[in-house]
Design a protein around this motif. Sequence first.
Motif, PDB file in Angstrom:
ATOM      1  N   VAL A  92      38.963  43.141  48.424  1.00  0.00           N
ATOM      2  CA  VAL A  92      37.728  43.236  47.641  1.00  0.00           C
ATOM      3  C   VAL A  92      37.986  42.991  46.156  1.00  0.00           C
ATOM      4  N   GLY A  93      39.220  42.674  45.819  1.00  0.00           N
ATOM      5  CA  GLY A  93      39.557  42.377  44.427  1.00  0.00           C
ATOM      6  C   GLY A  93      40.043  40.948  44.291  1.00  0.00           C
ATOM      7  N   GLY A  94      39.518  40.068  45.126  1.00  0.00           N
ATOM      8  CA  GLY A  94      39.890  38.660  45.052  1.00  0.00           C
ATOM      9  C   GLY A  94      41.338  38.420  45.450  1.00  0.00           C
ATOM     10  N   SER A  95      41.753  37.160  45.317  1.00  0.00           N
ATOM     11  CA  SER A  95      43.159  36.826  45.580  1.00  0.00           C
ATOM     12  C   SER A  95      44.069  37.550  44.598  1.00  0.00           C
ATOM     13  N   THR A  96      43.511  37.939  43.460  1.00  0.00           N
ATOM     14  CA  THR A  96      44.296  38.700  42.482  1.00  0.00           C
ATOM     15  C   THR A  96      44.941  39.907  43.167  1.00  0.00           C
ATOM     16  N   SER A  97      44.142  40.683  43.906  1.00  0.00           N
ATOM     17  CA  SER A  97      44.704  41.888  44.541  1.00  0.00           C
ATOM     18  C   SER A  97      45.680  41.500  45.656  1.00  0.00           C
ATOM     19  N   GLY A  98      45.412  40.395  46.340  1.00  0.00           N
ATOM     20  CA  GLY A  98      46.317  39.943  47.395  1.00  0.00           C
ATOM     21  C   GLY A  98      47.664  39.529  46.827  1.00  0.00           C
ATOM     22  N   ASN A  99      47.629  38.813  45.707  1.00  0.00           N
ATOM     23  CA  ASN A  99      48.890  38.389  45.091  1.00  0.00           C
ATOM     24  C   ASN A  99      49.703  39.596  44.634  1.00  0.00           C
ATOM     25  N   LEU A 100      49.007  40.587  44.057  1.00  0.00           N
ATOM     26  CA  LEU A 100      49.731  41.787  43.600  1.00  0.00           C
ATOM     27  C   LEU A 100      50.392  42.486  44.790  1.00  0.00           C
ATOM     28  N   VAL A 120      51.942  29.229  38.087  1.00  0.00           N
ATOM     29  CA  VAL A 120      51.187  30.110  38.984  1.00  0.00           C
ATOM     30  C   VAL A 120      50.067  30.799  38.216  1.00  0.00           C
ATOM     31  N   HIS A 121      49.122  31.343  38.986  1.00  0.00           N
ATOM     32  CA  HIS A 121      48.032  32.106  38.396  1.00  0.00           C
ATOM     33  C   HIS A 121      48.587  33.356  37.727  1.00  0.00           C
ATOM     34  N   LYS A 122      47.883  33.835  36.704  1.00  0.00           N
ATOM     35  CA  LYS A 122      48.372  35.005  35.955  1.00  0.00           C
ATOM     36  C   LYS A 122      48.560  36.237  36.844  1.00  0.00           C
ATOM     37  N   SER A 123      47.820  36.319  37.951  1.00  0.00           N
ATOM     38  CA  SER A 123      47.973  37.494  38.822  1.00  0.00           C
ATOM     39  C   SER A 123      49.387  37.563  39.394  1.00  0.00           C
ATOM     40  N   VAL A 124      50.027  36.411  39.555  1.00  0.00           N
ATOM     41  CA  VAL A 124      51.403  36.410  40.067  1.00  0.00           C
ATOM     42  C   VAL A 124      52.337  37.006  39.010  1.00  0.00           C
ATOM     43  N   VAL A 172      54.818  30.222  46.285  1.00  0.00           N
ATOM     44  CA  VAL A 172      54.239  28.979  45.743  1.00  0.00           C
ATOM     45  C   VAL A 172      52.715  29.033  45.834  1.00  0.00           C
ATOM     46  N   THR A 173      52.081  28.132  45.076  1.00  0.00           N
ATOM     47  CA  THR A 173      50.629  27.997  45.108  1.00  0.00           C
ATOM     48  C   THR A 173      50.278  26.674  45.768  1.00  0.00           C
ATOM     49  N   MET A 174      49.334  26.717  46.694  1.00  0.00           N
ATOM     50  CA  MET A 174      48.945  25.480  47.375  1.00  0.00           C
ATOM     51  C   MET A 174      47.550  25.650  47.956  1.00  0.00           C
ATOM     52  N   ASN A 176      46.622  23.153  44.372  1.00  0.00           N
ATOM     53  CA  ASN A 176      46.369  23.540  42.983  1.00  0.00           C
ATOM     54  C   ASN A 176      44.857  23.509  42.721  1.00  0.00           C
ATOM     55  N   TYR A 177      44.473  23.817  41.509  1.00  0.00           N
ATOM     56  CA  TYR A 177      43.051  23.951  41.172  1.00  0.00           C
ATOM     57  C   TYR A 177      42.290  22.648  41.402  1.00  0.00           C
ATOM     58  N   TYR A 178      43.021  21.522  41.362  1.00  0.00           N
ATOM     59  CA  TYR A 178      42.390  20.210  41.527  1.00  0.00           C
ATOM     60  C   TYR A 178      42.315  19.806  42.995  1.00  0.00           C
ATOM     61  N   GLU A 202      47.147  30.703  48.464  1.00  0.00           N
ATOM     62  CA  GLU A 202      46.250  29.640  48.935  1.00  0.00           C
ATOM     63  C   GLU A 202      44.811  29.979  48.513  1.00  0.00           C
ATOM     64  N   ALA A 203      44.696  30.483  47.273  1.00  0.00           N
ATOM     65  CA  ALA A 203      43.386  30.924  46.770  1.00  0.00           C
ATOM     66  C   ALA A 203      42.339  29.822  46.931  1.00  0.00           C
ATOM     67  N   HIS A 204      42.758  28.568  46.722  1.00  0.00           N
ATOM     68  CA  HIS A 204      41.789  27.465  46.761  1.00  0.00           C
ATOM     69  C   HIS A 204      41.720  26.789  48.131  1.00  0.00           C
ATOM     70  N   GLY A 205      42.376  27.365  49.139  1.00  0.00           N
ATOM     71  CA  GLY A 205      42.432  26.657  50.423  1.00  0.00           C
ATOM     72  C   GLY A 205      41.994  27.492  51.614  1.00  0.00           C
ATOM     73  N   HIS A 231      35.865  33.644  48.752  1.00  0.00           N
ATOM     74  CA  HIS A 231      34.674  33.423  47.915  1.00  0.00           C
ATOM     75  C   HIS A 231      34.705  32.082  47.206  1.00  0.00           C
ATOM     76  N   LYS A 232      35.888  31.457  47.120  1.00  0.00           N
ATOM     77  CA  LYS A 232      35.940  30.193  46.373  1.00  0.00           C
ATOM     78  C   LYS A 232      35.459  29.018  47.222  1.00  0.00           C
ATOM     79  N   MET A 233      36.141  28.754  48.339  1.00  0.00           N
ATOM     80  CA  MET A 233      35.852  27.527  49.089  1.00  0.00           C
ATOM     81  C   MET A 233      35.132  27.786  50.407  1.00  0.00           C
ATOM     82  N   PRO A 480      39.377  28.202  32.811  1.00  0.00           N
ATOM     83  CA  PRO A 480      40.228  28.104  33.975  1.00  0.00           C
ATOM     84  C   PRO A 480      41.320  27.056  33.753  1.00  0.00           C
ATOM     85  N   PRO A 481      42.366  27.052  34.551  1.00  0.00           N
ATOM     86  CA  PRO A 481      42.540  27.742  35.818  1.00  0.00           C
ATOM     87  C   PRO A 481      43.266  29.070  35.719  1.00  0.00           C
ATOM     88  N   GLY A 482      43.652  29.529  34.547  1.00  0.00           N
ATOM     89  CA  GLY A 482      44.306  30.840  34.487  1.00  0.00           C
ATOM     90  C   GLY A 482      45.795  30.795  34.741  1.00  0.00           C
TER      91      GLY A 482
HETATM   92  C1  PLP Z   1      45.746  29.726  42.111  1.00  0.00           C
HETATM   93  C2  PLP Z   1      44.938  30.983  41.964  1.00  0.00           C
HETATM   94  N1  PLP Z   1      45.407  32.111  42.501  1.00  0.00           N
HETATM   95  C3  PLP Z   1      44.738  33.272  42.414  1.00  0.00           C
HETATM   96  C4  PLP Z   1      43.528  33.330  41.743  1.00  0.00           C
HETATM   97  C5  PLP Z   1      42.803  34.626  41.671  1.00  0.00           C
HETATM   98  O1  PLP Z   1      41.744  34.568  42.561  1.00  0.00           O
HETATM   99  P1  PLP Z   1      40.525  35.588  42.525  1.00  0.00           P
HETATM  100  O2  PLP Z   1      39.599  35.089  41.464  1.00  0.00           O
HETATM  101  O3  PLP Z   1      39.952  35.479  43.900  1.00  0.00           O
HETATM  102  O4  PLP Z   1      41.067  36.934  42.225  1.00  0.00           O
HETATM  103  C6  PLP Z   1      42.999  32.168  41.165  1.00  0.00           C
HETATM  104  C7  PLP Z   1      41.724  32.214  40.449  1.00  0.00           C
HETATM  105  O5  PLP Z   1      41.210  31.245  39.960  1.00  0.00           O
HETATM  106  C8  PLP Z   1      43.721  30.961  41.266  1.00  0.00           C
HETATM  107  O6  PLP Z   1      43.281  29.825  40.710  1.00  0.00           O
END
Ligand code: PLP
Length: 537
Positions: A92-100, A120-124, A172-174, A176-178, A202-205, A231-233, A480-482
């Motif tokens: 419930v806290g987005g991929s941010t909470s999943g990455n943490l 990587v995203h700042k949450s990493v 890894v991230t896969m 990317n934002y594009y 895989e926030a974007h996938g 919630h993204k895709m 973005p993309p953070g």
């Molecule tokens: C690559 C990547 N990972 C994680 C996140 C965090 O996702 P969320 O906004 O669902 O917490 C983002 C957000 O843009 C992202 O771009």
Amino acid sequence: MGKEKLEKGKAPLFEALVQYKNGGQASFHVPGHKKGQAYASFGGAGFLEQAMEADVTEITGMDDLHYPEGVIRDAQQLAADCFGAEESFFLVGGSTSGNLAMILTACSHPGDVLLVQRNVHKSVLNGLMLAGARAVFLEPQVDGGSGLATAPSSETVAAALAAYPEAKGVLVTMPNYYGMGTDLAPLAEACHRHGVPLLVDEAHGAHYGQHPQLPRSALASGADVVVQSTHKMLAALTMGAMLHVQGPRINRGLLRQRLAMVQSSSPSYPVMGSLDLARRQLHVQGAAAFTAGLAAVESLKRGLRELPRFGLLQPAAQQQSGAAGPAAAAYATQDPFKVVIYDRTGVLSGYELQHRLEAWDCIPEMSDDRYVVLLYSLGSTDEDTRHLLKALSHISVEKAGAQPLHSSHAAPAPYASPQVDSPEDCGFVEFSTWNNFDQTTSFSEPVAFSLTPVEPDETEVIPLEECAGRVAAEMIIPYPPGIPILYPGERITEFVAVKLRGLARSGAKCQGARDSKLGTILVHKGVREPASGNQTP
Ligand SMILES: Cc1ncc(COP(=O)(O)O)c(C=O)c1O
């Protein structure tokens, strides 16, 4: 947990919420808005009142995200079945909470080493700080045509694993934002040869692998833990995301404990219900869920062929049939739902093109110096495309100036990499998916992360022009993309200083920086590496 076969057409949690909303029970529990009744005589909540009617808490029959035994357990089990996981967890806290949670599970002891893609995203990075981990940063591959970074190569991963056999995993991230990606299977194989898990943001996938035209999912490629922003895709409410696990390399008990640490004890039921609903749509409709959205993308592509001013980012192999070449490894796949365009004349930067589109009531996902990312999904329609094409055809005849338009078949101009020795001359200063490597190494030394704050009297503010060679005391995150271009404790190379100046000139939005215009920057006093501390004071 019993693995009884659940009916995929059911949405157990969502259906329980509908029942709650329509039921006539009196509420003697939180939330205090009481199905929105608190606003009944006062007004002002408007459309939120409807959401509040389904906003419940862990009352009888509604289960508990942290100890699921009923509708949430069933909804998560159905999600695992739909996405091809052994176990799935609602976030419930987005991929941010999943990455943490993923990092806190893999790195269970302070000082543990994790191999991490640099861009990587700042949450990493925040996860590394919370875990007190040491990160060995991996250089991503860069697509020569666009200058955009994807994931590290399997050779880089294998070499770093050989150098740091004590590593707890690879992250890894896969894509990317594009929407750009590479084949993850060789990375998973390299990890598994060393007995460590592959962790994928895989926030974007979240939609990957669900239609023949979509790239393979991280789970299908062999990843052990995968975090997806549903919630993204896909079609969940904002903050709705999932974490999927498979295989024996992750301590599931520890993962549950970490998830409970980083998520609220009062998770949003509307968000969780929307995860159940988004999953049911996919589960029931299968690939057909994407038909209308993909058709809308196809009509955009057809329309773009009539608008030669705008180029479309796509892998080399798709531009010229059969052309694989070395570039194909760095950029092998493109999410069809991320339509990335640019002005071939170079007159409009990505930011300017975004502003022009917004003036025509088309709101892109994001832009950078060169590109605009237009995000389609299973909710997109042909009407959206008609609106967009109308806007683009107006823009295409604006501001073209004296610059000649390229023919519709012209190849996009090759990406001009910024030259460190002539920083003020660089045409495109790309930073959106960038890393801070000087491209002489493919992985860094271990960098210690911690929560120890940087003491204010150990830092000073200096003009940006003087930052090369200093050690950053703040995080600089184009958003973005953070993806942080700089984190506290990192030495600022000349290479990065050039990027920061480009960032300041382009007027990009930056988080983390005290001076949002980047005229100045906070650094550690002196030029030595700080003893510790990645946290901005
Ligand atoms: C690559 C990547 N990972 C994680 C996140 C965090 O996702 P969320 O906004 O669902 O917490 C983002 C957000 O843009 C992202 O771009």
